[in-house]
Design a protein around this motif. Structure first.
Motif, PDB file in Angstrom:
ATOM      1  N   PHE A 168       0.848  -1.190   0.000  1.00 38.53           N
ATOM      2  CA  PHE A 168       0.000   0.000   0.000  1.00 38.53           C
ATOM      3  C   PHE A 168       0.885   1.242   0.000  1.00 38.53           C
ATOM      4  O   PHE A 168       0.969   1.972   0.975  1.00 38.53           O
ATOM      5  N   ASN A 169       1.578   1.446  -1.128  1.00 37.76           N
ATOM      6  CA  ASN A 169       2.259   2.708  -1.358  1.00 37.76           C
ATOM      7  C   ASN A 169       1.203   3.670  -1.884  1.00 37.76           C
ATOM      8  O   ASN A 169       0.509   3.346  -2.860  1.00 37.76           O
ATOM      9  N   MET A 170       1.059   4.808  -1.244  1.00 33.71           N
ATOM     10  CA  MET A 170      -0.022   5.702  -1.680  1.00 33.71           C
ATOM     11  C   MET A 170       0.330   7.154  -1.484  1.00 33.71           C
ATOM     12  O   MET A 170       1.150   7.502  -0.628  1.00 33.71           O
ATOM     13  N   LEU A 171      -0.310   7.983  -2.304  1.00 35.19           N
ATOM     14  CA  LEU A 171      -0.218   9.441  -2.172  1.00 35.19           C
ATOM     15  C   LEU A 171      -1.634   9.987  -2.021  1.00 35.19           C
ATOM     16  O   LEU A 171      -2.548   9.560  -2.736  1.00 35.19           O
ATOM     17  N   LEU A 172      -1.800  10.935  -1.103  1.00 34.35           N
ATOM     18  CA  LEU A 172      -3.113  11.499  -0.788  1.00 34.35           C
ATOM     19  C   LEU A 172      -2.926  12.980  -0.516  1.00 34.35           C
ATOM     20  O   LEU A 172      -1.997  13.362   0.199  1.00 34.35           O
ATOM     21  N   SER A 173      -3.792  13.815  -1.071  1.00 39.16           N
ATOM     22  CA  SER A 173      -3.709  15.254  -0.772  1.00 39.16           C
ATOM     23  C   SER A 173      -5.086  15.881  -0.731  1.00 39.16           C
ATOM     24  O   SER A 173      -5.982  15.495  -1.484  1.00 39.16           O
ATOM     25  N   ASP A 174      -5.229  16.856   0.151  1.00 35.79           N
ATOM     26  CA  ASP A 174      -6.459  17.657   0.226  1.00 35.79           C
ATOM     27  C   ASP A 174      -6.192  19.089  -0.226  1.00 35.79           C
ATOM     28  O   ASP A 174      -7.007  19.975   0.017  1.00 35.79           O
ATOM     29  N   GLY A 175      -5.041  19.315  -0.844  1.00 33.18           N
ATOM     30  CA  GLY A 175      -4.730  20.662  -1.322  1.00 33.18           C
ATOM     31  C   GLY A 175      -4.060  21.522  -0.264  1.00 33.18           C
ATOM     32  O   GLY A 175      -3.727  22.677  -0.531  1.00 33.18           O
ATOM     33  N   SER A 176      -3.865  20.970   0.945  1.00 28.34           N
ATOM     34  CA  SER A 176      -3.090  21.720   1.947  1.00 28.34           C
ATOM     35  C   SER A 176      -1.865  20.934   2.387  1.00 28.34           C
ATOM     36  O   SER A 176      -0.851  21.506   2.770  1.00 28.34           O
ATOM     37  N   ALA A 177      -1.930  19.605   2.334  1.00 32.91           N
ATOM     38  CA  ALA A 177      -0.784  18.752   2.672  1.00 32.91           C
ATOM     39  C   ALA A 177      -0.767  17.573   1.707  1.00 32.91           C
ATOM     40  O   ALA A 177      -1.787  17.248   1.079  1.00 32.91           O
ATOM     41  N   LEU A 178       0.391  16.937   1.596  1.00 32.64           N
ATOM     42  CA  LEU A 178       0.498  15.728   0.788  1.00 32.64           C
ATOM     43  C   LEU A 178       0.964  14.593   1.709  1.00 32.64           C
ATOM     44  O   LEU A 178       2.032  14.684   2.318  1.00 32.64           O
ATOM     45  N   PHE A 179       0.132  13.573   1.835  1.00 33.97           N
ATOM     46  CA  PHE A 179       0.397  12.432   2.699  1.00 33.97           C
ATOM     47  C   PHE A 179       0.929  11.287   1.833  1.00 33.97           C
ATOM     48  O   PHE A 179       0.344  10.963   0.799  1.00 33.97           O
ATOM     49  N   SER A 180       2.039  10.669   2.290  1.00 28.97           N
ATOM     50  CA  SER A 180       2.679   9.625   1.490  1.00 28.97           C
ATOM     51  C   SER A 180       2.918   8.427   2.398  1.00 28.97           C
ATOM     52  O   SER A 180       3.598   8.557   3.416  1.00 28.97           O
ATOM     53  N   HIS A 181       2.418   7.289   2.007  1.00 34.39           N
ATOM     54  CA  HIS A 181       2.647   6.069   2.793  1.00 34.39           C
ATOM     55  C   HIS A 181       3.416   5.058   1.951  1.00 34.39           C
ATOM     56  O   HIS A 181       3.076   4.799   0.794  1.00 34.39           O
ATOM     57  N   CYS A 182       4.439   4.471   2.569  1.00 34.41           N
ATOM     58  CA  CYS A 182       5.267   3.480   1.878  1.00 34.41           C
ATOM     59  C   CYS A 182       5.099   2.099   2.492  1.00 34.41           C
ATOM     60  O   CYS A 182       5.276   1.922   3.702  1.00 34.41           O
ATOM     61  N   SER A 183       4.740   1.129   1.656  1.00 28.96           N
ATOM     62  CA  SER A 183       4.811  -0.273   2.077  1.00 28.96           C
ATOM     63  C   SER A 183       6.102  -0.895   1.588  1.00 28.96           C
ATOM     64  O   SER A 183       6.765  -1.628   2.311  1.00 28.96           O
ATOM     65  N   THR A 184       6.430  -0.628   0.326  1.00 25.92           N
ATOM     66  CA  THR A 184       7.563  -1.320  -0.299  1.00 25.92           C
ATOM     67  C   THR A 184       8.538  -0.350  -0.959  1.00 25.92           C
ATOM     68  O   THR A 184       9.725  -0.392  -0.680  1.00 25.92           O
ATOM     69  N   ASN A 185       8.033   0.527  -1.851  1.00 29.94           N
ATOM     70  CA  ASN A 185       8.917   1.407  -2.613  1.00 29.94           C
ATOM     71  C   ASN A 185       8.387   2.824  -2.663  1.00 29.94           C
ATOM     72  O   ASN A 185       7.337   3.065  -3.262  1.00 29.94           O
ATOM     73  N   LEU A 186       9.115   3.731  -2.064  1.00 28.68           N
ATOM     74  CA  LEU A 186       8.792   5.147  -2.199  1.00 28.68           C
ATOM     75  C   LEU A 186      10.052   5.944  -1.837  1.00 28.68           C
ATOM     76  O   LEU A 186      10.751   5.622  -0.871  1.00 28.68           O
ATOM     77  N   TYR A 187      10.350   6.926  -2.659  1.00 25.91           N
ATOM     78  CA  TYR A 187      11.541   7.761  -2.486  1.00 25.91           C
ATOM     79  C   TYR A 187      11.121   9.224  -2.553  1.00 25.91           C
ATOM     80  O   TYR A 187      10.114   9.559  -3.192  1.00 25.91           O
ATOM     81  N   TYR A 188      11.909  10.093  -1.921  1.00 27.51           N
ATOM     82  CA  TYR A 188      11.623  11.518  -2.087  1.00 27.51           C
ATOM     83  C   TYR A 188      12.917  12.307  -2.156  1.00 27.51           C
ATOM     84  O   TYR A 188      13.987  11.837  -1.752  1.00 27.51           O
ATOM     85  N   ILE A 189      12.776  13.509  -2.684  1.00 31.26           N
ATOM     86  CA  ILE A 189      13.881  14.458  -2.708  1.00 31.26           C
ATOM     87  C   ILE A 189      13.295  15.839  -2.437  1.00 31.26           C
ATOM     88  O   ILE A 189      12.148  16.114  -2.820  1.00 31.26           O
ATOM     89  N   ILE A 190      14.061  16.672  -1.750  1.00 30.41           N
ATOM     90  CA  ILE A 190      13.640  18.063  -1.552  1.00 30.41           C
ATOM     91  C   ILE A 190      14.646  18.951  -2.254  1.00 30.41           C
ATOM     92  O   ILE A 190      15.844  18.924  -1.923  1.00 30.41           O
ATOM     93  N   ARG A 191      14.174  19.684  -3.221  1.00 34.13           N
ATOM     94  CA  ARG A 191      15.044  20.601  -3.959  1.00 34.13           C
ATOM     95  C   ARG A 191      14.843  22.012  -3.415  1.00 34.13           C
ATOM     96  O   ARG A 191      13.709  22.478  -3.327  1.00 34.13           O
ATOM     97  N   GLN A 192      15.935  22.651  -3.032  1.00 36.02           N
ATOM     98  CA  GLN A 192      15.859  24.008  -2.509  1.00 36.02           C
ATOM     99  C   GLN A 192      17.192  24.710  -2.761  1.00 36.02           C
ATOM    100  O   GLN A 192      18.125  24.090  -3.269  1.00 36.02           O
TER     101      GLN A 192
END
Lengths: 255, 255
Positions: B172-196
């Motif tokens: 259950f890798n999933m992405l969920l958003s209500d337009g104010s936050a982005l919720f990300s759940h990883c079961s097996t494969n999920l990666y992120y990067i923050i560019r700034q």
């Protein structure tokens, strides 16, 4: 006020001809330039496009004209803001789910002192009277019929009562579809035409374009087009009565 | 299984670079060709595009690559059907309304023996395990918090428990958003990067394209990108822990 366009067919049909004329009203032949939108049912799924740019400048509108999407139920809207600012959240049509179906809704009109109690699961995201009316409609349908889609005749009767009530607050020309029927209510301006065999040629009133439908149809096709102002100059459009709700299924009036 | 792409930013940003690489996985560099979709928040409104054509042949995907849409919250999905046939109604992301906000959801994984009781207002339109899980999530949030959006910390805690429960039935890798936050759940494969700031150059892994972000950003911009497999070859992506739920707001991890 705004402009509405609906299509209901017995076989998936593209709306490019009608949409081409209709989109011109979004800033070219008319002044409805505060956004636009269109929704296409494909089976139980919906393609939903909205834009706060005018329909004549929107690249998404251009895509729809150049890439025909075939559908049995289409609802389109061009906005002239009366209530609610120009924003994506205020663009019609609106989409919600009820009874495991998507419902698509668009409105032409202006409701005054319309403040129904919303105590069900549907809340407006934007600030239009239209989305408020849509949430109220779905709430009342769910309250009336519970967890399952009722027979069409019962649904129609309930919608007649609900639209009559809402129209007591101001003009309420509206199109509503759940992907099996298209419901159309007229307060002030709504016209329809049913095109079927033998098909003829039609000429747009908003652009110098004609199409010979006999070249792009089969003898079994039947297409109903519903619109706030007739789209063609050489066809006979039937005007709705004020206060009338008509139901279209497979390109025919059934209720 | 499928592929997910999310973006969360502190200023509206276009996703053309990431989407270009991602879309190639829809039939070119990977075999996820059973449809695709993308949703962009603009304020409280949502632009929602779905297609059952592969992302590399879809004219709508071409439009998104050629007409940059700027958004603070984007969720995209490329489908490799596991449950539910190839159809528009089964394309992610799915959109529903709760608490007067649109919620957008996409899932990578395959849930087995997941048959929750749906006794609230949300019902799947299509036949995927994913849309069923989304309806269950919203139902449980509404049951838990009633009629109003709770504080983010409470919402996050509830989502941690719900995603943990659902993930007991399969990935259950999933992405969920209500337009104010982005919720990300990883079961097996999920990666992120923050560019700034200071921004650097990045090179796609799925196509020979580079972009120098320092040329298209300001020093205040911050962009988080979340994806099932890293999109670039010369940046360091952080892998989620299994079972982890992260919350992104304004391009930063906040929970």
């Amino acid at each position: 006020m705004c402009q509405l366009l609906g299509m209901n067919c017995n076989t998936p049909t593209d709306i490019v001809f009608s949409f081409t004329g209709f989109a011109n009203r979004g800033g070219l032949t008319d002044h409805h330039s505060d956004g636009w939108g269109i929704a296409f049912f494909e089976g139980s799924g919906v393609r939903h496009f909205v834009d706060y740019q005018s329909a004549i400048t929107s690249p998404v509108a251009e895509l729809i004209k150049s890439c025909p999407i075939k559908s049995q139920h289409v609802i389109a809207h061009i906005r002239k803001a009366t209530q609610g600012r120009v924003s994506l959240a205020n663009c019609h049509p609106f989409v919600r789910e009820l009874w495991g179906r998507y419902w698509v809704f668009a409105h032409n009109g202006d409701l005054k002192n319309f403040t129904p109690t919303l105590n069900g699961p549907y809340r407006p995201v934007g600030t239009t009277d239209s989305e408020l009316a849509f949430c109220y409609l779905l709430q009342q349908l769910r309250n009336r019929f519970g967890e399952n889609l009722p027979p069409l005749a019962d649904l129609t009767q309930e919608l007649r009562e609900l639209t009559h009530y809402i129209a007591g607050h101001g003009p309420f020309n509206m199109l509503l579809s759940d992907g099996s029927a298209l419901f159309s209510h007229c307060s002030t301006n709504l016209y329809y035409i049913i095109r079927q065999h033998p098909f003829a040629s039609a000429h747009l009133s908003d652009q110098d374009i004609s199409v010979d439908f006999s070249e792009v149809t089969t003898s079994k096709d039947r297409v109903a087009v519903i619109v706030t102002q007739p789209l063609t100059t050489n066809e006979t459009w039937t005007q709705f009565q004020q206060g009338e709700l008509k139901v279209f299924v497979d390109g025919a009036v059934v209720e």
